[in-house]
Design an enzyme around this catalytic site. Sequence first.
Site, PDB file in Angstrom:
ATOM      1  N   HIS A 184      -5.517  17.167 -10.387  1.00  0.00           N
ATOM      2  CA  HIS A 184      -5.044  17.235  -9.004  1.00  0.00           C
ATOM      3  C   HIS A 184      -3.611  16.719  -8.900  1.00  0.00           C
ATOM      4  CE1 HIS A 184      -5.036  16.894  -4.625  1.00  0.00           C
ATOM      5  NE2 HIS A 184      -4.668  15.622  -4.745  1.00  0.00           N
ATOM      6  N   LYS A 215      -2.940  12.145   7.009  1.00  0.00           N
ATOM      7  CA  LYS A 215      -4.266  11.810   6.500  1.00  0.00           C
ATOM      8  C   LYS A 215      -5.116  11.043   7.503  1.00  0.00           C
ATOM      9  CE  LYS A 215      -3.568  12.673   1.934  1.00  0.00           C
ATOM     10  NZ  LYS A 215      -4.497  13.360   1.025  1.00  0.00           N
ATOM     11  N   THR A 268      -8.838  13.260  -4.769  1.00  0.00           N
ATOM     12  CA  THR A 268      -9.378  14.606  -4.944  1.00  0.00           C
ATOM     13  C   THR A 268      -9.826  14.833  -6.376  1.00  0.00           C
ATOM     14  OG1 THR A 268      -7.765  15.291  -3.316  1.00  0.00           O
ATOM     15  CG2 THR A 268      -8.873  17.039  -4.534  1.00  0.00           C
ATOM     16  N   ASP A 296      -7.474   4.678  -0.868  1.00  0.00           N
ATOM     17  CA  ASP A 296      -7.652   5.977  -1.499  1.00  0.00           C
ATOM     18  C   ASP A 296      -6.876   6.010  -2.815  1.00  0.00           C
ATOM     19  OD1 ASP A 296      -8.782   8.465  -1.637  1.00  0.00           O
ATOM     20  OD2 ASP A 296      -7.238   9.447  -0.437  1.00  0.00           O
ATOM     21  N   GLN A 356       2.388  16.105   5.584  1.00  0.00           N
ATOM     22  CA  GLN A 356       2.487  15.228   4.411  1.00  0.00           C
ATOM     23  C   GLN A 356       3.818  15.417   3.675  1.00  0.00           C
ATOM     24  OE1 GLN A 356      -0.918  15.609   1.808  1.00  0.00           O
ATOM     25  NE2 GLN A 356      -0.134  14.174   0.286  1.00  0.00           N
ATOM     26  N   TYR A 386      -6.213   8.189  -6.686  1.00  0.00           N
ATOM     27  CA  TYR A 386      -5.556   9.465  -7.060  1.00  0.00           C
ATOM     28  C   TYR A 386      -5.936   9.735  -8.502  1.00  0.00           C
ATOM     29  CZ  TYR A 386      -1.271  12.459  -6.578  1.00  0.00           C
ATOM     30  OH  TYR A 386      -0.354  13.480  -6.455  1.00  0.00           O
ATOM     31  N   SER A 432     -11.422  11.291   8.393  1.00  0.00           N
ATOM     32  CA  SER A 432     -12.008  11.341   7.048  1.00  0.00           C
ATOM     33  C   SER A 432     -13.515  11.328   7.272  1.00  0.00           C
ATOM     34  CB  SER A 432     -11.603  10.138   6.195  1.00  0.00           C
ATOM     35  OG  SER A 432     -10.208   9.925   6.242  1.00  0.00           O
ATOM     36  N   TYR A 465       6.034  11.828   3.695  1.00  0.00           N
ATOM     37  CA  TYR A 465       5.434  10.924   2.706  1.00  0.00           C
ATOM     38  C   TYR A 465       6.427  10.100   1.903  1.00  0.00           C
ATOM     39  CZ  TYR A 465       6.302  13.353  -1.733  1.00  0.00           C
ATOM     40  OH  TYR A 465       6.885  13.870  -2.849  1.00  0.00           O
ATOM     41  N   GLU A 501     -10.053  17.439   1.036  1.00  0.00           N
ATOM     42  CA  GLU A 501     -10.004  16.887  -0.309  1.00  0.00           C
ATOM     43  C   GLU A 501     -11.393  16.412  -0.690  1.00  0.00           C
ATOM     44  OE1 GLU A 501      -6.816  13.920  -0.480  1.00  0.00           O
ATOM     45  OE2 GLU A 501      -5.449  15.537  -1.069  1.00  0.00           O
TER      46      GLU A 501
END
Lengths: 441, 441
Positions: B147, B266, B372, B140, B253, B142, B270, B257, B212
Site C-alpha cells: 500500500h 480522514k 490499509t 493509525d 488528502q 501504515y 471511520s 497532508y 481503506e
Amino acid sequence: MKPQLNETHDASLRSWVASANTGNTDFPLQNLPYGVFRRAGSDEQFRLGVAIGDQILDLAAARVAGIFSALENKEFDKAILGDKLNSLMSLAPAVWSQLRLALSRALRLGASAQAALQSCLLAQSEAEYALPAQIGDYTDFYTSIHHATAIGKLLRPDNPLLPNYKWVPIGYHGRSSSIAVSGQEFRRPLGQTMPPGASAPVFGPAKRMDYEMEIGIFIGNGNALGDAIPMQEAEQHVFGLCLLNDWSARDMQGWEYQPLGPFLAKNFASTISPWVVTIEALAPYRSAWSRDAADPQPLPYLESSDLRDSGAFDIALEVLLQTAAMRSSGTPPQRLSLSNFRHSYWTVSQLLTHHTVNGCNLRAGDLLGSGTQSGPQPEEAGSLMELTQGGKKTITLANGEQRLYLEDGDSIVMRGWASKDGAARIGFGEVLGTLLPARSE
Amino acid sequence: MKPQLNETHDASLRSWVASANTGNTDFPLQNLPYGVFRRAGSDEQFRLGVAIGDQILDLAAARVAGIFSALENKEFDKAILGDKLNSLMSLAPAVWSQLRLALSRALRLGASAQAALQSCLLAQSEAEYALPAQIGDYTDFYTSIHHATAIGKLLRPDNPLLPNYKWVPIGYHGRSSSIAVSGQEFRRPLGQTMPPGASAPVFGPAKRMDYEMEIGIFIGNGNALGDAIPMQEAEQHVFGLCLLNDWSARDMQGWEYQPLGPFLAKNFASTISPWVVTIEALAPYRSAWSRDAADPQPLPYLESSDLRDSGAFDIALEVLLQTAAMRSSGTPPQRLSLSNFRHSYWTVSQLLTHHTVNGCNLRAGDLLGSGTQSGPQPEEAGSLMELTQGGKKTITLANGEQRLYLEDGDSIVMRGWASKDGAARIGFGEVLGTLLPARSE
C-alpha cells in the site's frame, strides 16, 4: 456572535478577596478562570474551582452557599458537582455567561455573599490540580507562519513554507493520553533517529529536546457528526483558552515525520496550565487579524464580518527556563522569549470552522493546540529549535550555563497574560514541566 | 508470551447453539468474540455479549446463571456489568483466558449450563450494536509496504517509499470522535482541494472518496506514562482485533497532508466491526513474518525470538461494494478485492512496542489501525486509489455500473476470517458503511 463587553469586564471592579486587587495578580475579579483542584496531598475527589487572587473558590461549596440559585437545575448541578469541567463546558454559552455574572457579583467588594463564601476558599498555595477536562481528542494546529517558516527552513531549506500554508489551517491529531497538568515531569524519550550521513538509524535517548509555546483551546458544546460550525458561530463552541507546552523531540521528528506527520516525537508528554480562561473574560483583548496585504484572502467558509477587526486575541506569551543548577541555587527561571498570540496566521474561529467543515465532530473537553506561537522577530520564537537556529547558535544563560536543546533536569515555565488601556490585566497562571533523564535502555 | 493453543481451540468442539456448528459461521465455539449490543430499536442500556453462531450470549445474564462463579470479584463484576468493554479489556490476560474457558465449557454440547443459558441468548438478527469500547486515542499505522509503495507512487512518483519506511513502523494519530460501529452512514465531506494546474484551491464536496481495509487492534491493559512495552510482552496488552474501514477523501488528502499528515481527509468517519476477536482465539492462525531477505533487520527493540516464525496473523480480508442500484434491485455486494493481514510489513507486537518505546501511554480501549492491508498483487489492494491506479483505470461492476471512486449511496462491506487445516474457521463478522450525499453548502 462573540461575547460582548459587560459589567463583569469593568476595570474598576474590586473583590472582597484582597489579593485579587493588587493589579499584578493573574486572577483579578475580571478574569474568573475555571479549573479542578483539591487540597494538596489529600485523596479528596477533585472539585471545580474558580481562581480569584491567590485563592480558589470551591464551586460546589459556593452552590450550597446559594449564589447560583437562579441557575440551578439538574444539568447545572451536575456540571458544578463534577470532578472535570466537561459538563460545564457542554452547557450553553448563555449559562456560562450567567455563571460568570453570578460569580462576579458574589465576589465583589461589598457583596452580601461574602460571609457565606469566605469558607468556600482554599489558598492556591495549598492546592493541587488535575487536568481541567477529560480530553477526548487533541488536535494540534500550526498557526504561526513565523514558526512554520523557521522550522520549514531547517527541515526543507529549498521549500520552507509549503504551498497549502496560506490556504489551509494546517493541523493534525495529537495524543490525548499523555497530556497532563502543570507540574508534569517526564522522562527524555527513547527512539530512532538518523544521524547525518549515516546509512542506518540509531536507537537511544532523543538529543534535541524542545518545548513549544502554544495556546490550548478547550471546546465547549460540540457539534454532531456531519454538521459544521460556521465562522459566525464558532466562538459559541469555545469554552476557553489555556497555556500548552507541546514538548518535542526534534531529532526523532526529523526521521519519522514523513509522510504521515509527527508521532513519537510529540506523544510522550504535553503539559497544560490548570486554569481555563473563558472566551468571555478575553472580550476586552480582541485584536486585529494578522495578515500581509499580499496574502490570499481566505476561502469564503473561513471568512466572517468581524475577522479583520477583532478575529485575534492579544495575549502575551512568555517562556522561561530554570535549569537544575538554577533550581538548587534558588535562581528564578530566566526568560527565553516573549511572543504574542495576536501574530497567529489563523484565528480561533477559523480553526474550529476548518476542523468541522468536513463534518468532523468536536466534543466538550476536546483540546485544540494553536501550534507554536512565534512572533515575527527571532527573539519572539516559541521553541528552542528556532532560538538556536536548529541547534547551531548557543544560548548562554545568566549563570553561565549554555543550551542548544533541553538538558535533563531543565524546567520550562510558560506564562500568558492580556492587558489593555482601560481594562484589567488578566493572566493564565503558568504551565511548568520538567525533563527527567531517559529510562535506562 | 503469546496465548497458547488449549482446549478452547479444539476444532472438534461443538456447541448446543446449533448455528455455531455449521462450518461456515463466523462465530463457532472456537471464536467467542466480544461486543456490546441491545435489542434493536429499544432504549435499553447496551450490554456485553459474546457471539455464538447466529446468537449473542448476554454476559450479565450469563453471570446471573452462575457460569463465572469461579471468576467473580468486584473488578470482574464491574467489567461484565458495564456497557463498554473497557473494564474487561483492562483486566489481566489470565482473566480473559479464564473467561474464554468458562464460556467455551458452558456453551459446549452437553454442558450442564445449557438450560440456564438458553434464556440468555438474543438472535443477532434482533440486535443492534454500539462501539465495543470507549476509544480514548486512535492511532493509525501504515504497515502494508505494498500500500505504501502504491500510494507513494501516486503522490510522489519520484520518491514512492520514503527512506524511513523499512526502519520505522510509520503511524500517526487519528480522530476517535468520529469512529462508529458497523452501519455508519456519513455525508460526503466538504473541504479544500487543489485542482491540477490551478493557482488557488477550491471548496466543495470531495470527489475522490475511498475506503481503506484495515485491521483494528484494541488495547487491553495499558502502560503507565514513561514505561515501554517490550516485544515479548506486547501481545499481553492486546485485547483483540476487529475490522476497520478508514474512509479517506483522496483529493483533500493530497492538498492538506504536508507537512503534518492527513487530517480532514480522514477524520469525518471511520467504521469498525461490532465484534472483537481475541488474541487467544487467533492463536491457531499465526503466520510467518513477511519480509524480503534484502530488507534490513529491525532495530533490537523491534526484535523478538518468535517474530519470524509466528509474528504475523493469517487473516483473509475481503472488500465488497454494494451500490444504491444494487441495493434497490436486491443484488448482493460484489467483491472488489481479497487480501491478507499476513502481508503486513510490521507485526501487531512491533506496533505496540514502537508506540510505547518513547514512554507514550496506551489505555484500555485505545484503538490502533494497521493501515490499509494491500497484498503484493494489484488485485489484493485495500483501497480504490490503488485498484483504479489513482482514478485512471475504471472498474466495471457486474451490473454494468462503473467506478473510479465511491459515489453517493455506495455501501462498502468488509469481511475477515481465519482458517487453517486442523483448526476451525473463525470470522470477524462484517463492517458496513454507506456514503451519503454531501451537506448542501
